[in-house]
Scaffold this active site. Structure first.
Site, short mmCIF file in Angstrom:
data_model
loop_
_atom_site.label_atom_id
_atom_site.label_comp_id
_atom_site.label_asym_id
_atom_site.label_seq_id
_atom_site.Cartn_x
_atom_site.Cartn_y
_atom_site.Cartn_z
N ASP A 16 15.39 39.90 16.81
CA ASP A 16 14.07 39.32 17.09
C ASP A 16 13.04 39.65 16.02
OD1 ASP A 16 13.73 41.99 17.77
OD2 ASP A 16 13.21 41.62 19.86
N GLU A 40 10.84 54.21 22.08
CA GLU A 40 10.50 52.89 21.55
C GLU A 40 9.29 52.35 22.28
OE1 GLU A 40 13.09 49.57 21.19
OE2 GLU A 40 14.80 50.76 20.48
N ASN A 85 22.12 51.73 21.54
CA ASN A 85 20.75 51.33 21.82
C ASN A 85 20.71 50.36 23.00
OD1 ASN A 85 17.75 50.77 20.99
ND2 ASN A 85 18.70 48.74 21.14
N GLU A 86 20.15 50.80 24.12
CA GLU A 86 19.79 49.97 25.28
C GLU A 86 20.96 49.36 26.04
OE1 GLU A 86 16.77 47.16 24.13
OE2 GLU A 86 15.31 48.71 23.68
#
Length: 879
Positions: free
Chosen positions: A205, A578, A482-483
């Site tokens: 993104d 984040e 990550n995530e």
């Protein structure tokens, strides 16, 4: 009354985009043929056949001969998709002066990604992982004296990933492993999770889709049986433990070293269980150089770490009188060189752990990194790839960014899991600058395959990266992904509480990755994912509320709907790893990648470059920034001012959120111990969350970060309570103080149409504690407004400047400011009549510029002092 401001311009440039890996002297003395340099590359139908350089990547190769223009210009990320869809083959000849009967090893440090390696027409390797170092046996019968040939035939990463998806051997709840494709707004490719390659190269993104191919790291043929090197040491791992458990000091101490050496197996002798190696430890970057240890040590084999071409041996060595390495702001970065056989590595002495203890009087547990026994508040940003084409980054580029981070008082970078494991200079610089690295493995925002072949290559990847990176003292912790835990729990891809994906998650991150980490590197803490619930995740990998659990672990937070000046909309977590808000790059930078017709806010190019897909209900990402800005500002008419407005809004929003976290280290508040904003660098000229745009120019946010991340911060905030506006002020200390340090806080109230201060008041003799925060003032904002003698009846007309100074020396420790209302409601704004009244050239590549204004000029900063329109702006910044 005229006000005069002097700023210093630091104009240091980043250097050329030509990366040469900096290898340790002597490490390649067993190289027989250096295969770096000139190669040929052709596409599948041979319609393109050109000379190229290795290391390199196909996009940079095509650029070098003029087939491609700048991939970042205009819509070239789409126009050049044909490059990624083709297959590219690299080839060259090489000469062997002689061929030993024992054979050789071909060492390829980075192949991107799906490739067949063919030597003298014989297939010797099928590579499937960008993140592995490949070592391939070349028997004497394969090679010949004189001219030999080598080809590296790459398959399109896009078609390879599609094939892997279509032939996946396991039945899944979905058609393949989700997510199948990138959101439409990303203009990317599908099935990135099926290839062990930089995940953001299929687009993200904030970044373009350039799924490149090529030999992007050095390649060579080595003689692992050479008489030059009795034992060919490939990697050195290093675990240091202080002999006495005591409070950490900066003084000389005695430590016990556990040293593992990964040694290439010799063809001519049987594997042995013990080897003798000269082991030296000397001070690094010290004058004079001090030898700490020099002796021959006995290394004993670790059979459980045997690999195809290497064995690992261990020795335990005591050393005396070493000094600890400390993060930036907490002490010196004492470093040493550890030399063993033909290898040497940069090392340091420190301890690291994540502390997760009950919080007195609160639900949940702490989550912070303790370095050398000291709790450290992590201040910094997230790191993404700094260019789509890793092969063209050089050390000077990294140094430029690291200098900017140092200027802004960073102590941490989180290396995000959707990019790449960085090259050696990145970690060397982190060691030297004192930046703690929270290193993720390269998995992000997806479910992943778990068939045997995939898990096997991942396990080897983890081994390669730990063996390569473990000795770097700056790496203080590992994270599995990550995530992906959040994606699993919240069903981003239809995975909520699905037994199949729960099993896959545990199999990949707990059994394959973390078990390997704990075997090879027990010296550092590790977590399965970021964000996570910390220890609770280990007990239950799909525990609910991983994303919004503020009482355990770390948190990621993004909110594009709420008013970002409203503190009540933010989480109060133990650790914020984040958070962020977007802004555009500078006008000067955007002129380098656009035509004149692209330069208006709603142009096709502006919408094309905006990839944020979560705000379609707000009319897209660019309109979401406009809506957010209009909550407090009047939207300007000119394109250049609109770009600047996005930077202003970003800076103020992140100031509100970051200072909330910095104040939150107060034990009576949220016990927050980390603020890592998204993000600290950019991959191309674009709209993104970064504080430093592509090329190195500071956005407005980075100047704000510099003031927020100081050792001492005085921070004011406003909040609505029961219909009244309340203010508070906290004193934040991120340093150790000896004795009873005292500070004075001075407040100056201004109106937007005043040429002098309306009111001044002080808080005297305030205690400055070590490494904590506490509230020093609070009340109704009317108490401040009433000091304005009627000039602040409209709060939007006034603002407060305030400083914290050392009570004894008068040294300014912190400068800060706060608006008391939204500028769009102000009625006292005046043209500040700002002028540049002086420019002086100074030594050390600096320029001093003097500004003059009649009235207060909010949000003033300078840009593009060097560079004309159409040229990149200066990579410098201002004091």
């Amino acid at each position: 009354m005229l006000s005069l401001i002097t700023v210093t311009v630091l104009t240091g440039f980043f250097g050329n985009y030509n990366f040469t890996e900096h290898h340790t002297p002597g490490i390649y003395e067993n190289t027989v043929v250096d295969l770096n340099g000139r190669w040929k590359v052709h596409n599948k139908n041979n319609s393109i056949n050109i000379d190229c350089d290795v290391p390199g990547q196909i996009y940079t190769d095509l650029m070098s001969v003029g087939i491609l223009d700048d991939p970042y210009f205009g819509f070239n990320d789409v126009n050049y998709k044909w490059v990624a869809m083709d297959d590219w083959t690299y080839s060259r000849t090489f000469t062997m002066e002689t061929v030993r009967p024992e054979g050789y090893l071909l060492v390829a440090e980075g192949l991107d990604t799906a490739a067949k390696v063919i030597v003298n027409s014989e297939l010797v390797l099928e590579a499937d992982n960008m993140f592995r170092t490949w070592e391939i046996a070349l028997p004497a019968t394969l090679l010949k004296t004189g001219t030999n040939t080598i080809e590296v035939a790459f398959q399109s990463a896009v078609t390879y990933a599609l094939h892997q998806n279509n032939t996946y051997p396991q039945a899944t709840p979905h058609d393949g492993i989700p997510p199948a494709c990138r959101p439409e707004q990303w203009h990317g490719e599908c099935h990135a999770n099926f290839i062990r390659k930089e995940q953001c190269s299929f687009s993200w993104d904030w970044g373009p889709s350039f799924p490149t191919q090529g030999i992007f790291m050095p390649i060579r043929i080595v003689d692992h049986n050479s008489e030059k090197v009795t034992h060919d040491v490939k990697n050195i791992k290093f675990i240091a433990v202080p002999k006495e458990e005591k409070k950490a000091t900066h003084d000389n101490e005695d430590w016990q070293l556990t040293i593992d050496v990964e040694v290439r197996k010799r063809t001519t002798v049987d594997d042995v269980n013990k080897i003798e190696l000269l082991t030296e430890l000397v001070s690094h970057k010290a004058d004079p150089v001090e030898t700490i240890h020099s002796n021959t040590a006995t290394f004993v084999v670790l059979p459980e770490q045997d690999r195809a071409h290497t064995r690992t041996y261990r020795a335990i060595i005591p050393v005396v009188n070493v000094k600890r390495w400390w993060p930036n702001g907490h002490g010196k970065q004492n470093l040493y060189k550890l030399k063993i056989s033909n290898n040497e590595v940069q090392v340091g002495f420190r301890t690291s752990r994540i502390v997760q203890d009950p919080v007195p009087g609160q639900v949940g547990a702490t989550f912070y990194f303790e370095i050398n026994g000291k709790p450290i508040f992590m201040k910094g940003a997230n790191w993404i790839p700094s260019d789509s084409f890793e092969s063209r980054l050089d050390r000077a580029h990294l140094e430029g960014l690291f200098d900017s981070y140092l200027d802004a008082n960073f102590n941490t970078l989180r290396v995000w899991g959707g990019g790449v494991y960085m090259k050696k200079p990145f970690y060397d610089l982190a060691d030297e600058y004192g930046f703690m690295i929270w290193q993720e493995f390269m998995f992000a925002c997806a479910m992943y395959p778990t068939d045997a072949a995939y898990l096997s290559t991942v396990k080897e990847e983890v081994k390669d990266q730990i063996n390569r990176l473990q000795h770097h003292v700056s790496i203080v912790g590992w994270s599995g992904n990550n995530e992906n835990e959040a994606a699993l729990v919240y069903g981003w891809y239809g995975s909520t509480f699905n037994d199949y994906y729960i099993s896959d998650y545990s199999k990949l991150y707990f059994t394959t990755i973390l078990d390997t980490v704990k075997l090879l590197d027990p010296s550092r803490p590790s977590v399965a994912s970021s964000p996570s619930n910390g220890d609770e995740t280990e007990d239950d990998p799909v525990r609910y509320n991983v994303w919004y659990n503020y009482t355990n672990g770390d948190v990621h937070h993004y909110d594009y709907d709420s008013d970002c000046w409203d503190l009540s909309t933010y989480p109060t977590p133990r650790f914020s790893s984040e958070y962020g808000i977007q802004s555009f790059s500078s006008y000067e930078l955007l002129t380098t990648v656009t035509t004149e017709s692209d330069r208006f806010y709603t142009s096709d190019w502006m919408n094309h470059r905006q990839h944020l897909h979560l705000v379609e209900h707000l009319g897209g990402g660019n309109n979401a920034m406009k809506i957010q800005a209009e909550k407090h500002f009047k939207w300007p008419n000119s394109f250049t001012d609109q770009l600047l407005m996005t930077q202003i809004q970003q800076a103020v929003c992140i100031k509100h959120q970051t200072e909330l976290y910095l104040r939150g280290r107060d034990p009576t508040k949220s016990y927050t111990m980390g603020a890592l904003y998204w993000q600290g660098n950019d991959i191309w000229p674009t709209v993104s969350w970064t504080s430093i745009e592509y090329g190195g120019t500071w956005k407005m946010l980075h100047y704000y970060v510099k003031r927020m991340f100081t050792d001492v911060l005085v921070s004011m905030w406003l909040e609505e309570v029961s219909g009244f506006t309340r203010f508070g002020v906290s004193l934040v200390s991120d340093t150790e103080h000896s004795g009873d340090e005292r500070v004075e806080v001075t407040y100056h109230l201004w109106s937007l149409d005043s040429t002098t201060v309306l009111a001044t008041w002080h808080q005297h003799n305030l205690h400055l504690p070590s490494n904590t925060a506490y509230e020093i003032s609070a009340g109704d904002v009317s108490e401040i407004l009433d000091r304005g003698n009627g000039k602040c009846t409209n709060p939007a007309n006034c603002f407060v400047l305030y400083t914290a100074t050392n009570h004894t020396s008068g040294e300014v420790l912190s400068r800060n400011w706060n608006l008391l209302g939204s500028p769009k409601n102000a009625t006292a704004l005046r043209d500040p009549a700002m002028l540049i009244v002086g420019i002086d050239l100074l030594p050390d590549n600096k320029v001093e510029i003097q500004l003059r204004a009649v009235y207060p000029a909010l949000f003033t900063w300078l840009s593009n002092v060097i560079g004309d329109q159409g040229e990149p702006p200066s990579a410098g910044h201002f004091s």
